[in-house]
Design an enzyme around this catalytic site. Structure first.
Site, PDB file in Angstrom:
ATOM      1  N   LYS A  94      40.683-143.747  59.005  1.00  0.00           N
ATOM      2  CA  LYS A  94      40.867-143.937  60.440  1.00  0.00           C
ATOM      3  C   LYS A  94      39.872-143.060  61.174  1.00  0.00           C
ATOM      4  O   LYS A  94      40.015-141.851  61.244  1.00  0.00           O
ATOM      5  CB  LYS A  94      42.308-143.633  60.825  1.00  0.00           C
ATOM      6  N   TRP A 132      39.354-148.608  62.031  1.00  0.00           N
ATOM      7  CA  TRP A 132      39.600-148.516  60.592  1.00  0.00           C
ATOM      8  C   TRP A 132      38.322-148.801  59.808  1.00  0.00           C
ATOM      9  O   TRP A 132      37.598-149.752  60.090  1.00  0.00           O
ATOM     10  CB  TRP A 132      40.669-149.535  60.163  1.00  0.00           C
TER      11      TRP A 132
END
Ligand code: AMP
Length: 546
Positions: A443, A448
């Protein structure tokens, strides 16, 4: 109004009954643990499994009791499965690649009463049996003569030979006759977080899984096929092949303990294998063997690859050099295990042969019987655009509804979907692609990064033996990727060389902040990179960019 059709309980004993009746002479060939190739057929397997059921009843095994197997893929192991399940006992497959303390934990958690095992694993049991108070007998899948020098005792009693048990009992026994929801099998997940958890399959779920697997666009097995399941019966039920092969009368070729390239090649050729299934590392070993010996595959037509992502090099080598079609599949212990499978649809095939390859690399589509959805962390459904990634959730009659003894509590969302813990995309053609495990996704700045995508590319560098990517804490971005590379023997390389190799293949902001060359990358019990250990090893590591 209810339908007026017969209530014919879906129990797996009926599968072997069917094979016995309609494919009785179809061969089951095993590379035995003792060494020689052993030939038997479905009629013999059926007869011997029934005798074993009587032996189990004689030892006091009742419906619902857990009987474990710690064994390689052989005909005898199939006999043990059906012998146990046929009388409503639960076949608990133990994975010999687990650490001894994990084995102790799951044997005790399952309260196994008997363990069927191969000679290979006697030393493992020797070390742990005293810590497993529920186990009353150890049955070795061999004959009496092999036990002469065995010193292992269970509750003071010597090991029993499976062949003697079979010899001492007749085959008159009633199989089935219980509710189709009766538990049939138990398999613990590898347990990368917390203790391993047991997935408790029912007869009905295994029967339906067999039918799902037999669809043409899933495993698509037939009576004409000769099948070599390299994928072990102790990990995710050998992808259901020990049910699917007898269901349609395929010949079975069981590799025993030998899964190296040469041994698999020998069986493929001598037995005329047409279909096989294994994880990528097994195929890598086979392809290396074929290349180094300049050998050809004369009968193999299809292989299914799953368990971890299938590299493009394997698909191309099989297809271009050996004329073997590769099907990529995804699943997990909790999904029996077949979840998705990557066979081209008419639309995708129409795109042309080269355009099909990227779809073959994806984990694929849901067959009938499986429902999928993609959501964000809040449970909102995400678009099927091939780029948005989110949590992959799954629902169906072959998917776990809870773990054994309710470990972990409720595992379903409000719509009854199980969160796989995998992060994926789904494209407009319905092809799912795993981008990461939820706990491994990096993250960075609220976005992501797929650790798997980077490591797959890095692993493709000709100098790489293995590559792994983990997230490292970063003061500004929260986490940033660190690339770890184990080089092939005798190779040297630099951070710059690897970063240059990745350039243009991944988004610029995905570029790892550092590259570290390591002597080893830890693998877990199912052959996957153990990122939990890696994260521990690099806990105090500081990125140069931090
Ligand atoms: P297990 O329950 O040990 O079989 O592990 C299941 C997990 O393996 C899945 O949740 C995925 O993370 C991974 N896995 C299985 N098949 C694939 C595949 N074809 N590609 C990528 N990951 C896979």
């Amino acid at each position: 109004m209810l339908g007026l059709m017969q209530n014919w309980p879906l129990t797996v004993d009926k599968i072997l009954d069917h094979a016995n009746r309609w494919y009785s002479g179809r061969e089951v060939v095993s590379r035995s643990v003792e060494g020689p190739i052993v030939r038997t057929n479905y009629a013999d397997i059926h007869n011997r499994a029934k005798r074993l059921s009587n032996a189990l009843l004689g030892m006091g095994i009742k419906t619902g009791d857990r009987v474990a197997t710690l064994a390689w893929n052989t005909g005898r192991h199939i006999e043990a499965w059906y012998g146990i399940m046929g009388i409503g006992a639960v076949c608990h497959t133990l994975n010999p690649r687990l650490f001894p303390e994990q084995l102790v934990y799951i044997i005790n958690h399952a309260e196994d009463r008997i363990i069927f095992t191969d000679l290979t694993f006697l030393p493992v049991l020797e070390g742990i049996i005293d810590q497993c108070p529920t186990v009353e007998h150890i049955v070795v899948l061999t004959d009496e003569s092999e036990l002469k020098n065995v010193t292992l005792r269970c509750k003071g009693k010597p090991c029993l030979a499976m062949e003697s048990l079979i010899d001492q009992h007749h085959a008159e026994v009633v199989w089935g006759g219980f509710d189709e929801n009766t538990a049939a099998g138990l398999c613990y997940t590898s347990g990368t977080t917390g203790n391993p958890k047991g997935v408790l399959y029912s007869h009905r779920s295994n029967y339906l899984h067999t039918l799902v697997g037999l669809q043409t666009d899933v495993l698509g097995l037939s009576a004409r096929d000769v099948i070599l399941p390299v994928v072990p019966m102790f990990h995710a039920n050998a992808w259901g092949i020990a049910f699917a092969a007898p269901a349609v009368g395929s010949k079975l070729v069981m590799p025993g303990s030998k899964m190296d390239g040469q041994s698999i090649f020998e069986l493929l050729e001598t037995e005329g294998v047409t279909f096989s299934a294994a994880v990528p590392t097994v195929w890598q070993m086979l392809l290396q063997h074929l290349q180094s010996t300049n050998s050809k595959l004369t009968t193999l037509k299809r292989v299914v690859i799953g368990g971890s992502a299938c590299p493009e090099a394997i698909i191309r080598a099989f297809g271009d050099d050996y004329g073997v079609d590769v099907t990529h599949a995804w699943g997990m212990t909790e999904t029996s295990p077949l979840g998705t499978i990557s066979r081209p649809t008419a639309d995708v095939e129409a795109l042309g042969p080269d355009e099909v390859i990227p779809f073959k690399l994806k984990q694929g589509r849901a067959p009938v019987g499986i429902e999928l959805k993609l959501t964000n962390d809040e449970g909102r459904e995400l678009p099927h655009d091939g780029t948005t990634f989110g949590r992959l959730k799954i629902r169906g009659a072959t998917i776990a509804s809870a773990y054994f003894k309710q470990e972990g509590g409720n595992i379903l969302d409000e719509e009854g979907f199980f969160d796989t813990g995998d992060v994926s995309t789904i494209d407009q053609y319905g092809f799912m692609q795993i981008t990461d495990r939820a706990k491994d996704v990096i993250k960075s700045g609220g976005e992501w990064i797929s650790s798997i995508e980077i490591e797959n590319i890095a692993a493709g560098h000709p100098k790489s033996a293995l590559a792994a990517v983990i997230g490292i804490a970063h003061p500004k971005w929260d986490e940033r990727p660190l690339l770890l590379v184990k080089l092939r023997e005798g190779q040297t390389s630099t951070k710059e060389e690897y970063l240059a190799y990745l350039e243009g293949k991944i988004a610029k902001w995905w570029t790892p902040d550092d590259v570290v060359f390591v002597d080893d990358i830890p693998l877990g019990a199912t052959g996957k990179i153990d990122k939990k250990i890696l994260r521990q090893q690099f806990e105090s590591y500081r990125l140069p960019t931090a």
